[in-house]
Design an enzyme around this catalytic site. Structure first.
Site, PDB file in Angstrom:
ATOM      1  N   HIS A 134      45.247  41.450  50.407  1.00  0.00           N
ATOM      2  CA  HIS A 134      46.470  41.827  49.693  1.00  0.00           C
ATOM      3  C   HIS A 134      46.918  43.182  50.258  1.00  0.00           C
ATOM      4  O   HIS A 134      46.081  43.974  50.698  1.00  0.00           O
ATOM      5  CB  HIS A 134      46.122  41.954  48.207  1.00  0.00           C
ATOM      6  CG  HIS A 134      47.267  42.242  47.295  1.00  0.00           C
ATOM      7  ND1 HIS A 134      47.745  43.518  47.086  1.00  0.00           N
ATOM      8  CD2 HIS A 134      48.012  41.439  46.510  1.00  0.00           C
ATOM      9  CE1 HIS A 134      48.736  43.463  46.205  1.00  0.00           C
ATOM     10  NE2 HIS A 134      48.917  42.219  45.842  1.00  0.00           N
ATOM     11  N   ASP A 211      37.470  43.852  46.648  1.00  0.00           N
ATOM     12  CA  ASP A 211      38.671  43.725  45.829  1.00  0.00           C
ATOM     13  C   ASP A 211      38.499  42.476  44.976  1.00  0.00           C
ATOM     14  O   ASP A 211      38.638  41.348  45.479  1.00  0.00           O
ATOM     15  CB  ASP A 211      39.889  43.631  46.761  1.00  0.00           C
ATOM     16  CG  ASP A 211      41.162  43.243  46.028  1.00  0.00           C
ATOM     17  OD1 ASP A 211      41.099  42.934  44.819  1.00  0.00           O
ATOM     18  OD2 ASP A 211      42.228  43.232  46.685  1.00  0.00           O
ATOM     19  N   GLN A 214      41.273  38.911  42.058  1.00  0.00           N
ATOM     20  CA  GLN A 214      41.397  37.470  41.787  1.00  0.00           C
ATOM     21  C   GLN A 214      40.057  36.815  41.497  1.00  0.00           C
ATOM     22  O   GLN A 214      40.010  35.615  41.204  1.00  0.00           O
ATOM     23  CB  GLN A 214      42.059  36.763  42.992  1.00  0.00           C
ATOM     24  CG  GLN A 214      43.450  37.231  43.315  1.00  0.00           C
ATOM     25  CD  GLN A 214      44.475  36.888  42.236  1.00  0.00           C
ATOM     26  OE1 GLN A 214      44.241  36.084  41.347  1.00  0.00           O
ATOM     27  NE2 GLN A 214      45.628  37.524  42.305  1.00  0.00           N
ATOM     28  N   LYS A 237      44.981  40.754  34.904  1.00  0.00           N
ATOM     29  CA  LYS A 237      44.654  39.428  35.460  1.00  0.00           C
ATOM     30  C   LYS A 237      43.468  38.780  34.737  1.00  0.00           C
ATOM     31  O   LYS A 237      43.176  37.612  34.954  1.00  0.00           O
ATOM     32  CB  LYS A 237      44.351  39.551  36.959  1.00  0.00           C
ATOM     33  CG  LYS A 237      45.588  39.974  37.782  1.00  0.00           C
ATOM     34  CD  LYS A 237      45.334  39.826  39.254  1.00  0.00           C
ATOM     35  CE  LYS A 237      46.215  40.710  40.104  1.00  0.00           C
ATOM     36  NZ  LYS A 237      47.552  40.159  40.359  1.00  0.00           N
ATOM     37  N   CYS A 375      52.488  39.485  48.510  1.00  0.00           N
ATOM     38  CA  CYS A 375      51.915  40.767  48.953  1.00  0.00           C
ATOM     39  C   CYS A 375      50.794  40.538  49.958  1.00  0.00           C
ATOM     40  O   CYS A 375      49.786  41.268  49.963  1.00  0.00           O
ATOM     41  CB  CYS A 375      51.411  41.611  47.783  1.00  0.00           C
ATOM     42  SG  CYS A 375      52.688  42.000  46.604  1.00  0.00           S
TER      43      CYS A 375
HETATM   44  N1  7TS Z   1      44.256  42.561  45.259  1.00  0.00           N
HETATM   45  C1  7TS Z   1      44.496  41.264  45.083  1.00  0.00           C
HETATM   46  C2  7TS Z   1      43.624  40.248  45.746  1.00  0.00           C
HETATM   47  C3  7TS Z   1      45.559  40.870  44.272  1.00  0.00           C
HETATM   48  O1  7TS Z   1      45.807  39.585  44.090  1.00  0.00           O
HETATM   49  C4  7TS Z   1      46.366  41.864  43.664  1.00  0.00           C
HETATM   50  C5  7TS Z   1      47.578  41.506  42.865  1.00  0.00           C
HETATM   51  C6  7TS Z   1      46.033  43.205  43.862  1.00  0.00           C
HETATM   52  C7  7TS Z   1      44.977  43.515  44.677  1.00  0.00           C
HETATM   53  C8  7TS Z   1      46.790  44.307  43.204  1.00  0.00           C
HETATM   54  O2  7TS Z   1      46.550  44.292  41.843  1.00  0.00           O
HETATM   55  P1  7TS Z   1      47.336  45.294  40.853  1.00  0.00           P
HETATM   56  O3  7TS Z   1      46.920  44.834  39.503  1.00  0.00           O
HETATM   57  O4  7TS Z   1      46.895  46.665  41.182  1.00  0.00           O
HETATM   58  O5  7TS Z   1      48.790  45.051  41.115  1.00  0.00           O
HETATM   59  N2  7TS Z   1      48.106  40.242  43.178  1.00  0.00           N
HETATM   60  C9  7TS Z   1      49.312  39.777  42.997  1.00  0.00           C
HETATM   61  C10 7TS Z   1      49.685  38.499  43.345  1.00  0.00           C
HETATM   62  O6  7TS Z   1      48.958  37.654  43.811  1.00  0.00           O
HETATM   63  N3  7TS Z   1      50.955  38.331  43.082  1.00  0.00           N
HETATM   64  O7  7TS Z   1      51.430  39.472  42.575  1.00  0.00           O
HETATM   65  C11 7TS Z   1      50.420  40.374  42.520  1.00  0.00           C
END
Ligand code: 7TS
Length: 418
Positions: A134, A211, A214, A237, A375
């Site tokens: 990501h 990370d 997910q 999430k 992303c």
């Molecule tokens: N890493 C992964 C694998 C993610 O899927 C996301 C967000 C992030 C980092 C960032 O997370 P945040 O909570 O700090 O924003 N993923 C997604 C997505 O799949 N579609 O929109 C955001």
């Protein structure tokens, strides 16, 4: 609405309709149709337990933490620190000293880059990531590389969307100081063999950040078994509130890090000549934190734990198998991401239809999916597509949701192909 086959295929204790009843939003309609929410990889919906925890906190228990001498503040502090213990248990960390509350996965990775990265890496050192990261696990490292004259190396993936382990090994060298990998890919669904990859990285003397944005919603996480140095995930999430997340950091590493943000709450004493800092983890929690959100996160993690990771995994695996078979049966569908070990993410393109057009038509059927590059632009480039349609599954999704998606795709194809 109720499909007996769903319950028959999953353990007796798991009743998806009972789970759905806990999520008020799932009973709403969109564009006049029942909402079919297939976008949990962006953000999961919230169970009543979390909503009521927030409401109760603001109605009866709200105060700032760590500073009041009065009972209300003491109670709020106890609730906040109880969430830290809940997060520790969720990750099986050895100590609550290893649990830092941050804004989310993005901030967790930035924190590690700005502290561990700046303090320990020098010109010529290397950072290794994978081709399925990501953006939030790419850009913070790029910035650090530019600042410090480091090299960013990228381990490639194959046509299924799996990391090529032999190539990953070749990318490791004594110059590799940080390995930062996604546990589960948001764009492809691939579950990486992070335990083995961590072992290899450690053999080269690198520290490992995983990370888990997910992974945390779907898999049991055990940071001691994985033996990673840093692990990041976001509350929103895992059915919790937005604006909060967790950084796990191995105690010995965290103790050695310089502060990240500075100000109130993270200091021991301040004078104009010199300030001293608090012990971990508070040293990394400057300012008033997201108190209610953190307590809500604790409620979400408790909710998940009570549901049980086995029940979640069994239900989602059954849905993923059903959805994969259903999409593969549509000739115009090309699935992007067909790893053998996958979480409930279905990324695909439709022959002759732009993903954004498909997303708009699906929306008219009440179906919420994400369209775009998720992303993860380098993943799109790897597969030669500008964007995909992504349906992501969660514990509250049903076979009917998948069947609605399949009917929606048929509608998209009718509109575009006549
Ligand atoms: N890493 C992964 C694998 C993610 O899927 C996301 C967000 C992030 C980092 C960032 O997370 P945040 O909570 O700090 O924003 N993923 C997604 C997505 O799949 N579609 O929109 C955001």
């Amino acid at each position: 609405m109720k499909d007996a086959s769903v319950n028959a295929a999953t353990p007796a204790a798991f009743d998806v309709e009972r789970i759905r009843d806990e999520f008020p939003v799932l009973n709403t309609t969109m564009r006049g149709k029942p909402l079919v929410y297939l976008d949990s990889a962006v953000s999961a919906q919230k169970p009543r337990r979390v909503i009521e925890t927030l409401r109760n906190f603001y109605e009866k228990e709200y105060a700032n933490i760590h500073r009041g001498v009065y009972e209300l503040s003491e109670r709020a502090t106890a609730r906040y620190e109880a969430a830290r213990e809940t997060a520790r248990r969720f990750l099986n960390a050895a100590s609550t000293r290893e649990i830092v509350f941050v804004r989310g996965t993005t901030e967790a990775i930035n924190l590690v880059a700005a502290t561990h990265g700046r303090a320990n890496l020098e010109k010529g050192d290397e950072i290794l990531i994978s081709a399925m990261e990501h953006h939030s696990n790419i850009v913070p490292w790029q910035l650090l590389c530019e600042e410090r004259g480091l090299a960013l190396r990228v381990a490639p993936i194959d046509d299924r969307g799996e990391l090529i382990v032999e190539e990953f090994e070749k990318c490791l060298s004594p110059r590799t100081r940080i390995v930062a990998l996604v546990h589960v890919s948001n764009a492809l669904g691939t579950i990486n063999p992070v335990r083995e990859l961590t072992r290899q990285a450690h053999r080269c003397g690198a520290v490992v950040l995983l990370d888990g944005a997910q992974a945390a919603p779907h898999l049991p996480i055990d940071v001691r078994d994985l033996d990673c140095d840093f692990y990041a995930f976001s509350s929103h999430k895992v059915f919790g509130p937005t604006g909060v997340g967790v950084l796990y950091a191995r105690e010995s590493l965290l103790e050695a890090l310089p502060p990240y943000q500075s100000g109130g709450e993270m200091i021991e004493s301040v004078s104009f000549e010199k300030s001293t800092y608090r012990d971990i983890p508070e040293r990394f929690e400057a300012g008033t934190p997201n108190i209610a959100g953190t307590i809500g996160l604790g409620a979400a993690l408790d909710w998940m734990t009570e549901l049980g990771h086995d029940a979640i995994a069994t239900h989602e695996a059954e849905l993923l198998a059903h959805a994969t078979a259903a999409l593969e049966a549509i000739p115009e569908v090309r699935l992007i991401g067909t790893a053998r070990h996958k979480a409930g993410v279905l990324s695909f393109v439709l022959e002759g239809v732009h993903p954004h057009d498909a997303g708009t038509i699906l929306d008219h059927e009440g179906i919420a999916v994400r369209v775009g590059h998720h992303c993860a632009q380098p993943v799109m480039e790897r597969f030669g597509v500008p964007a995909t349609i992504r349906a992501s599954l969660s514990v509250y999704n049903t076979r009917e949701d998948v069947d609605a998606l399949v009917a929606g795709i048929a509608q998209v194809l009718r509109v575009f192909r006549g």
